[in-house]
Design a protein around this motif. Sequence first.
Motif, short mmCIF file in Angstrom:
data_model
loop_
_atom_site.label_atom_id
_atom_site.label_comp_id
_atom_site.label_asym_id
_atom_site.label_seq_id
_atom_site.Cartn_x
_atom_site.Cartn_y
_atom_site.Cartn_z
N ALA A 131 5.71 -4.19 -3.91
CA ALA A 131 6.20 -3.99 -2.57
C ALA A 131 5.96 -5.45 -1.88
O ALA A 131 5.00 -6.19 -2.07
CB ALA A 131 5.19 -3.10 -1.89
N ARG A 132 7.00 -5.75 -1.01
CA ARG A 132 6.69 -7.01 -0.19
C ARG A 132 5.75 -6.74 0.94
O ARG A 132 5.52 -5.61 1.35
CB ARG A 132 8.26 -7.35 0.14
N TYR A 133 5.40 -7.76 1.58
CA TYR A 133 4.52 -7.73 2.79
C TYR A 133 5.36 -6.73 3.90
O TYR A 133 4.70 -5.86 4.63
CB TYR A 133 4.29 -9.09 3.37
N SER A 134 6.72 -7.29 3.99
CA SER A 134 7.63 -6.29 4.81
C SER A 134 7.26 -4.99 5.02
O SER A 134 7.44 -4.04 5.87
CB SER A 134 8.90 -6.79 5.06
N ALA A 135 7.12 -4.27 3.66
CA ALA A 135 7.05 -2.91 3.50
C ALA A 135 5.78 -2.31 3.91
O ALA A 135 5.57 -1.13 4.46
CB ALA A 135 7.22 -2.73 1.79
N PHE A 136 4.69 -3.16 3.69
CA PHE A 136 3.20 -2.66 4.46
C PHE A 136 3.31 -2.70 5.67
O PHE A 136 2.91 -1.70 6.36
CB PHE A 136 2.09 -3.89 3.72
N TYR A 137 4.01 -3.69 6.20
CA TYR A 137 4.12 -3.52 7.81
C TYR A 137 4.90 -2.38 8.26
O TYR A 137 4.81 -1.68 9.06
CB TYR A 137 4.57 -4.82 8.33
N ALA A 138 5.96 -2.15 7.66
CA ALA A 138 7.01 -0.93 7.95
C ALA A 138 6.13 0.62 7.47
O ALA A 138 6.41 1.36 8.61
CB ALA A 138 7.99 -1.12 6.93
N LEU A 139 5.07 0.39 6.67
CA LEU A 139 4.36 1.48 6.59
C LEU A 139 3.66 1.65 7.89
O LEU A 139 3.40 2.95 8.42
CB LEU A 139 3.62 1.33 5.25
N TYR A 140 2.85 0.69 8.34
CA TYR A 140 2.06 0.84 9.33
C TYR A 140 3.02 1.30 10.67
O TYR A 140 2.64 2.21 11.36
CB TYR A 140 1.52 -0.65 9.76
N GLU A 141 4.17 0.79 10.88
CA GLU A 141 4.96 1.13 11.93
C GLU A 141 5.33 2.75 11.74
O GLU A 141 5.37 3.57 12.89
CB GLU A 141 6.17 0.30 12.09
N ARG A 142 5.63 3.05 10.65
CA ARG A 142 6.09 4.36 10.51
C ARG A 142 4.93 5.53 10.56
O ARG A 142 5.12 6.52 11.16
CB ARG A 142 6.65 4.78 9.10
N LEU A 143 3.65 5.05 10.18
CA LEU A 143 2.73 5.80 10.47
C LEU A 143 2.34 6.21 11.93
O LEU A 143 2.13 7.21 12.62
CB LEU A 143 1.36 5.30 9.75
N LEU A 144 2.38 4.94 12.89
CA LEU A 144 2.44 5.13 14.15
C LEU A 144 3.44 5.94 14.68
O LEU A 144 3.33 6.83 15.60
CB LEU A 144 2.25 3.76 14.93
N ALA A 145 4.75 5.52 14.23
CA ALA A 145 5.86 6.73 14.80
C ALA A 145 5.68 7.99 14.61
O ALA A 145 6.28 9.03 15.16
CB ALA A 145 7.00 6.12 14.40
N GLU A 146 4.79 8.35 13.26
CA GLU A 146 4.76 9.75 13.00
C GLU A 146 3.47 10.29 13.55
O GLU A 146 2.92 11.29 13.34
CB GLU A 146 4.82 9.81 11.43
#
Length: 131
Positions: free
Chosen positions: A57-72
Motif C-alpha cells: 500500500a501507498r501512504y495515500s491508502a493508509f490516509y484513505a483508510l483513516y478517512e473511511r473509518l471516520l465516515a463509517e
Amino acid sequence: MSTPPPPIRVTIPRHETVEPDVDCFDHRAHGDEEAAYTVYHVCFSRADSGAAWHIDARYSAFYALYERLLAEGAPADLPLPPPKKWVGNMETDFVAARATALAAWLQALLADARVAAAPALLEFCGMPRAA
C-alpha cells in the motif's frame, strides 16, 4: 455488534520506491504528476493461528483508510495516521521512520475495540469480516 478478530501483529519490513512508467499510464490523470512514490509491504500475522499474509500500500491508502473509518462512524478521537510530508518524503530516513509509524498506527487500530472489526479496516488489512 461483531466480535473483533484475534490479536494480529503488524510489521512493515520493507518498502520500495516506484518510478512511474510514463509511457504506459497517464499519471497526471490520476493526480500523480508523474512522481515517484513509496509502496509499503505490510505484513500481518495472527497470534492464535500463526496465519500470515501481506498487502502492498501507498501512504495515500493508509490516509484513505483513516478517512473511511471516520465516515463509517469511528470515534472522532481515532488516532491519526503519521502526517503527510510534501518535501523530502522520499528520503531514506523519512521513509523508514514512516514505515515504523504506519505499522504502529495500524497495530493501534487493530487493538482498538471501537474499530477493530470495522469493515473498512478488515478490508484494508485483507481479512475476512468478523461474523
